[in-house]
Scaffold this active site. Sequence first.
Site, PDB file in Angstrom:
ATOM      1  N   LYS A  77       0.853  -1.199   0.000  1.00 35.13           N
ATOM      2  CA  LYS A  77       0.000   0.000   0.000  1.00 35.13           C
ATOM      3  C   LYS A  77       0.886   1.245   0.000  1.00 35.13           C
ATOM      4  O   LYS A  77       1.936   1.257   0.661  1.00 35.13           O
ATOM      5  CB  LYS A  77      -0.899  -0.023   1.243  1.00 35.13           C
ATOM      6  CG  LYS A  77      -1.921   1.105   1.324  1.00 35.13           C
ATOM      7  CD  LYS A  77      -2.834   0.924   2.531  1.00 35.13           C
ATOM      8  CE  LYS A  77      -3.820   2.054   2.717  1.00 35.13           C
ATOM      9  NZ  LYS A  77      -4.681   1.878   3.905  1.00 35.13           N
ATOM     10  N   SER A 152      -9.668   2.273   3.021  1.00 36.86           N
ATOM     11  CA  SER A 152      -8.767   2.977   2.140  1.00 36.86           C
ATOM     12  C   SER A 152      -7.839   2.066   1.336  1.00 36.86           C
ATOM     13  O   SER A 152      -7.284   2.499   0.333  1.00 36.86           O
ATOM     14  CB  SER A 152      -7.923   3.959   2.947  1.00 36.86           C
ATOM     15  OG  SER A 152      -7.095   3.278   3.878  1.00 36.86           O
ATOM     16  N   SER A 176      -9.888  -0.244   7.079  1.00 40.59           N
ATOM     17  CA  SER A 176      -9.322  -0.098   5.741  1.00 40.59           C
ATOM     18  C   SER A 176      -8.800  -1.368   5.107  1.00 40.59           C
ATOM     19  O   SER A 176      -8.541  -1.371   3.902  1.00 40.59           O
ATOM     20  CB  SER A 176      -8.194   0.919   5.759  1.00 40.59           C
ATOM     21  OG  SER A 176      -8.743   2.195   5.653  1.00 40.59           O
TER      22      SER A 176
HETATM   23  N1  GLN Z   1     -12.822   4.638   6.545  1.00 41.48           N
HETATM   24  C1  GLN Z   1     -12.129   4.895   7.755  1.00 41.48           C
HETATM   25  C2  GLN Z   1     -11.590   6.306   7.764  1.00 41.48           C
HETATM   26  O1  GLN Z   1     -11.794   6.965   6.807  1.00 41.48           O
HETATM   27  C3  GLN Z   1     -11.043   3.891   7.971  1.00 41.48           C
HETATM   28  C4  GLN Z   1      -9.805   4.202   7.261  1.00 41.48           C
HETATM   29  C5  GLN Z   1      -8.661   3.318   7.637  1.00 41.48           C
HETATM   30  O2  GLN Z   1      -8.844   2.275   8.263  1.00 41.48           O
HETATM   31  N2  GLN Z   1      -7.447   3.785   7.312  1.00 41.48           N
HETATM   32  O3  GLN Z   1     -11.002   6.759   8.676  1.00 41.48           O
END
Ligand code: GLN
Length: 472
Positions: A77, A152, A176
């Site tokens: 990532k 994400s 995410s």
């Molecule tokens: N969707 C969540 C956020 O926007 C989780 C994101 C993540 O786990 N990095 O914070």
Amino acid sequence: MPKFSSLSALQTALRAGTTSVRAVVQYYLSQIEKQQALNAYVEVWADEALAQADALDFRLRQKESPGKLFGAVVSLKDNICYAGHQVTAASKILEGFTSLYSATAVERILAEDAIIIGRTNCDQFGMGSSNENSVYGPVRNAAAPDRVPGGSSGGAAVSVQADTCLVAMGSDTGGSIRQPAAFCGLWGFKPSYGCISRHGLIAYGSSFDQIGFLANNPEDIARFLEVCAGPDAYDSTSAEFRVRSTEYREGSCRIAWIPEVFEHPGMDAGVRVVLQNYLEKLRVAGHLLTPVELPKMGSGTLLDYLVPTYYVLTTAEASSNLARYDGVRYGYRASGAKNLEETYRLTRTEGFSDEVKRRILLGTFVLSSGYYDAYYQKAQQVRRLIQEQTLAILQNHDFLLMPVSPTVAWPIGEKSDNPVAMYLADIFTVQANLAGVPALALPAGAHPENGLPVGVQFMAGLGGDGKLLGAF
Ligand code: GLN
């Protein structure tokens, strides 16, 4: 169907000489080429991966014993550092930035002969649930290219879903890894907080962030976890955890589930049907399923407090973590500024996306002296209660079963103008990060109407990582 079903099957073939590491890397490179329209990768390190493959094939021919992950082709990532390679967290503000060192997790997998093939698209600084918030543009779900892959770690999920690598390394602050895994029909795992060093992971919410993996099966994830887990002098929150999945393989597990969760107003009816069928499958397989009550909290229930607590605390941590991007030390610097302050202002104005700015503003607000007690401190107290309630359920059960997401993958663009709707989609995943416990998402079935993948999630007590990966 993936060409190489698991790491152990692949390693058996490599040992027997029926395939070579070069052939494996070449296969994945050709897949990346074919699947370019999905926009899962932001950079591919083809020559390097092939050179590593050749070196490994040579060692295999010399009968040298290879590392534990030999033959595993991995995507990274774009928020995990790999020395000498660019990393941008999908943000303009890190444009052109090259990592000076590798994340500890990256060092550990390389030392065991894994091959990193490229870096994957993601939401900017890990902020998002759809992978639409990236300077590189949105990622497309391979199961339905007009839909989001989740976020994400959307690029990470699609890199495995489209069979362009064996395992993806991602990060999970509030879902995410698990939510994109569910949207793409994969296994996705967030370890216990502290299980894998965060050194070299670009920080979003430091007390929530964990590196984890997406794959086609739990064994591959367990192999990577065993290599990466354990204390690291560069991360004082890392610690020793028992992660050997085989130690825990047991027939019947005590699984708690919360009937009220299935009746949540945001739950899609088709998702509910898939989960109910999955519960039945677990019963038939001999697991002991126990309905438990939804813990009462304040003027409502636990469910009412998860998303607000998560967004108060993560935005607070993000506003502090992202203060370092000032146009002086890293990546992008705006041109035309007349003085230092203007350099900061223009760089941050041009470098951060709207979503990142929204969170910095919110985080700065909840930490400001007039509101600190009302928001930040209160949220810390609620976090403690959420953790206690979660651990109380897990004390009497092996696992807590939850949905991953109330819906399947939504069409690209559907929620992009509505941050609150996007935040609410995280309702079932943020609990594990608030509590620090490990959580696994796995494919539960196809949605009865649209056939899209639906995931189910299991949480275990702190340190139950190996148990989770060995159970299903
Ligand atoms: N969707 C969540 C956020 O926007 C989780 C994101 C993540 O786990 N990095 O914070």
